[in-house]
Design an enzyme around this catalytic site. Structure first.
Site, PDB file in Angstrom:
ATOM      1  N   LYS A 180      15.463  16.770 -15.752  1.00 42.50           N
ATOM      2  CA  LYS A 180      15.034  17.868 -16.765  1.00 42.50           C
ATOM      3  C   LYS A 180      13.571  17.617 -16.895  1.00 42.50           C
ATOM      4  O   LYS A 180      12.935  18.427 -16.956  1.00 42.50           O
ATOM      5  CB  LYS A 180      15.995  17.930 -18.166  1.00 42.50           C
ATOM      6  CG  LYS A 180      15.485  18.702 -18.977  1.00 42.50           C
ATOM      7  CD  LYS A 180      15.646  20.253 -18.736  1.00 42.50           C
ATOM      8  CE  LYS A 180      14.691  21.172 -19.660  1.00 42.50           C
ATOM      9  NZ  LYS A 180      14.567  22.498 -19.133  1.00 42.50           N
ATOM     10  N   CYS A 238       8.998  24.189 -23.446  1.00 39.43           N
ATOM     11  CA  CYS A 238       9.331  22.931 -22.465  1.00 39.43           C
ATOM     12  C   CYS A 238       8.085  22.488 -21.831  1.00 39.43           C
ATOM     13  O   CYS A 238       7.704  20.977 -22.230  1.00 39.43           O
ATOM     14  CB  CYS A 238      10.302  23.371 -21.499  1.00 39.43           C
ATOM     15  SG  CYS A 238      11.976  23.927 -22.070  1.00 39.43           S
TER      16      CYS A 238
END
Ligand SMILES: NC(=O)c1ccc[n+]([C@@H]2O[C@H](COP(=O)([O-])OP(=O)(O)OC[C@H]3O[C@@H](n4cnc5c(N)ncnc54)[C@H](O)[C@@H]3O)[C@@H](O)[C@H]2O)c1
Length: 401
Positions: free
Chosen positions: A205, A259
Site C-alpha cells: 500500500k 494518501c
C-alpha cells in the site's frame, strides 16, 4: 455466508465498505465516534457526494442490513478504517486513532473473530501494535483471533467502481485470517483478491502511493528545469513519452489528498537510510505550492491591490475531496501576503457560485488551480464574457494537456 460485521470508522473508506457489505447480505454495524455521522447513516442521509453510492445506499437491502452506532458490539468480524494522519512535527504515522479503534473492540472480541485493519499503516503495525493490544484479552492471534491487513485503493469521486472492480491485497498474519477476509471481501469485490502476508500488504500500500509521489516529483523537477531553459514542459513530456518505455507523469501544483503526501513518510519512518529518494520527493512536491504562489505574485506585481479568483480548491480534478489540497495551500499563502482571494469550486458546496463570469466580475486574475472538467468547459464556453467581466483579464493556468 452472511456474517455480522462491525466497521469501525465510517468515513470515505469505511462507509462505502459498510454499504457494499450490507448490500451483499451481511449484517453490518457501522461504528463512528461522530454522532452526526451515526445519525445520518441511520436516517438514510449520505454525506458522500457520489451518485452511484447514493443509489445503493437507498436500496431496501442496504437500509435493512446497515445500522450505525457509537460503540461496537459482538460480531464475527471487525474492520478498522479510521484515519492515520501524519504527525506533522515528527513526520511519522499518528496511530492514535487506530489504537483507540482497536481498544474499543477489545471487550467484544470472541474466539474465532477476524480483525481487519484497512487503515494505511507503517509496516509491522499489525503484528506489532495490533497483535499486542488484541492479546491483552488473553486471546492468542493465529489461534483464537485472526488478524489481517486489507489496504484500500479507492479514489474519492469514483468510489463505487473502484471498491468493486479494483484488485485487492489480503494480508493475513496466517492463512486462516486470509481465508476469512477473502470470503468477506469476495462477497462484493469483482477484482482479483491476492493473498499475501500482513507485512507485504502493509508495504505494498505504501509503495503504491510512494511510486506516484516520486514520479510526480520527477515531473515537477523536469518542469522547473524546463522553465529555466525556456522549454514548454508539456510539449517536452509529450515528445519524451513517444519513447516506448518512458511514461513521465504530468507536473502539477503539488500533491494532496489523504494518501500521496502522507504515506511515503511511513516508509521513511521504518527505514530512513534506504528512503533518501522518497524523502527528497516529499520535499520537492511540498515546495510546489510556494513556487506557484511566487509566479502569481510576479504576474501581478504591477497591479495595485489585485483581486484574485481561484478556480478549483480540491486536491485533484473531478473530486469533492479537499484534504491536504495544494490549491488551498496556494490560496492561504497569497492571503497571508495580503492578497484578496475568492475561491470557486463547482464540486464543493461552500464554494459554489452561479458562474465563473459572475465571480470574475472586476477581478484582476483568474487563477485556475484545479482543472475540473466543469471548469474547463465553462472557461472554453464563456471565455470572452469572463474576460470582459474582469478588470484585468489575466488568466493563469498550469500544465494543461
Ligand atoms: N480516503 C481515501 O481515499 C483513502 C484511500 C485509501 C486508504 N485510505 C486510508 O483509510 C483510512 C481511513 O481514511 P478515511 O479517508 O476513511 O478517513 P475519514 O476521516 O474519512 O473517516 C474516518 C472515520 O473514522 C472515525 N473515527 C476515528 N476514530 C474512531 C474510533 N476510535 N472509533 C470509531 N470511529 C472513529 C472518524 O470520526 C471518521 O468518521 C486511513 O488510514 C486512510 O489513509 C483512505
Amino acid at each position: 455466508m452472511a456474517r455480522k460485521i462491525v466497521v469501525i470508522g465510517t468515513g470515505y473508506v469505511g462507509l462505502p465498505l459498510a454499504i457494499m457489505l450490507a448490500r451483499s447480505g451481511h449484517q453490518v454495524i457501522g461504528v463512528d465516534i461522530e454522532e452526526n455521522i451515526v445519525d445520518a447513516i441511520n436516517q438514510g442521509v449520505l454525506y458522500l457526494a457520489e451518485e452511484k453510492i447514493r443509489q445503493i445506499f437507498a436500496e431496501p437491502r442496504v437500509r435493512k442490513n446497515l445500522h450505525a452506532q457509537k460503540t461496537p458490539c459482538e460480531a464475527d468480524a471487525f474492520i478498522i478504517s479510521v484515519p492515520t494522519p501524519l504527525d506533522e512535527q515528527k513526520r511519522i504515522a499518528d496511530l492514535s486513532q487506530v489504537v483507540s479503534g482497536v481498544e474499543s473492540i477489545l471487550p467484544y472480541l470472541r474466539r474465532g473473530n477476524l480483525v481487519v485493519i484497512e487503515s494505511t499503516v507503517p509496516p509491522l503495525t499489525l503484528r506489532g501494535l495490533v497483535r499486542s493490544m488484541v492479546e491483552k484479552t488473553a486471546l492468542k492471534a493465529g489461534k483464537d483471533i485472526f488478524l489481517c491487513h486489507c489496504p484500500e485503493r479507492i479514489l474519492p469521486g469514483d468510489v463505487f467502481d473502484e471498491i468493486v472492480n479494483n484488485d485487492r491485497i489480503i494480508g493475513g498474519m496466517d492463512s486462516r485470517a486470509s481465508e476469512m477476509a477473502k470470503e468477506i471481501y469476495g462477497s462484493f469485490v469483482k477484482g482479483k483478491l491476492y493473498i499475501t502476508d500482513d507485512v507485504t500488504a502493509e508495504f505494498c500500500k505504501l509503495m503504491e502511493n510512494t511510486y506516484r509521489d516520486v514520479n510526480i516529483a520527477l515531473a515537477n523537477e523536469f518542469a522547473a528545469v524546463a522553465e529555466g531553459l525556456g522549454v514548454d514542459i508539456m510539449e517536452a513530456i509529450g515528445l519524451a513519452n513517444r519513447h516506448p518505455r518512458v511514461d513521465i507523469l504530468k507536473p502539477g501544483i503539488g500533491t494532496g489528498g489523504h494518501c500521496i503526501p502522507i504515506d511515503p513518510w511511513f516508509i521513511k519512518e521504518i527505514d530512513p537510510v534506504n528512503s533518501r529518494l522518497i524523502h527528497a520527493a516529499r520535499f520537492i512536491n511540498d515546495e510546489v505550492p510556494g513556487k506557484i504562489a511566487t509566479k502569481v505574485r510576479r504576474a501581478l506585481k504591477d497591479i495595485r491591490n489585485p483581486k484574485i479568483v481561484a478556480l478549483g480548491i480540491t486536491y485533484k480534478p473531478d473530486t469533492y475531496d479537499v484534504r491536504n489540497s495544494p490549491a488551498l495551500k496556494i490560496i492561504d499563502l497569497l492571503r497571508e501576503d495580503g492578497y484578496a482571494v475568492k475561491a470557486y469550486d463547482p464540486w464543493v458546496k461552500k464554494y459554489q457560485y452561479p458562474s465563473i463570469e459572475e465571480i470574475a466580475k472586476k477581478a484582476d486574475c483568474l487563477l485556475v488551480l484545479v482543472e475540473h472538467k466543469l471548469i474547463k468547459e465553462e472557461l472554453a464556453r464563456n471565455k470572452t464574457e469572463i474576460e470582459q467581466a474582469m478588470r484585468h483579464p489575466i488568466i493563469m493556468r498550469f500544465y494543461q494537456d
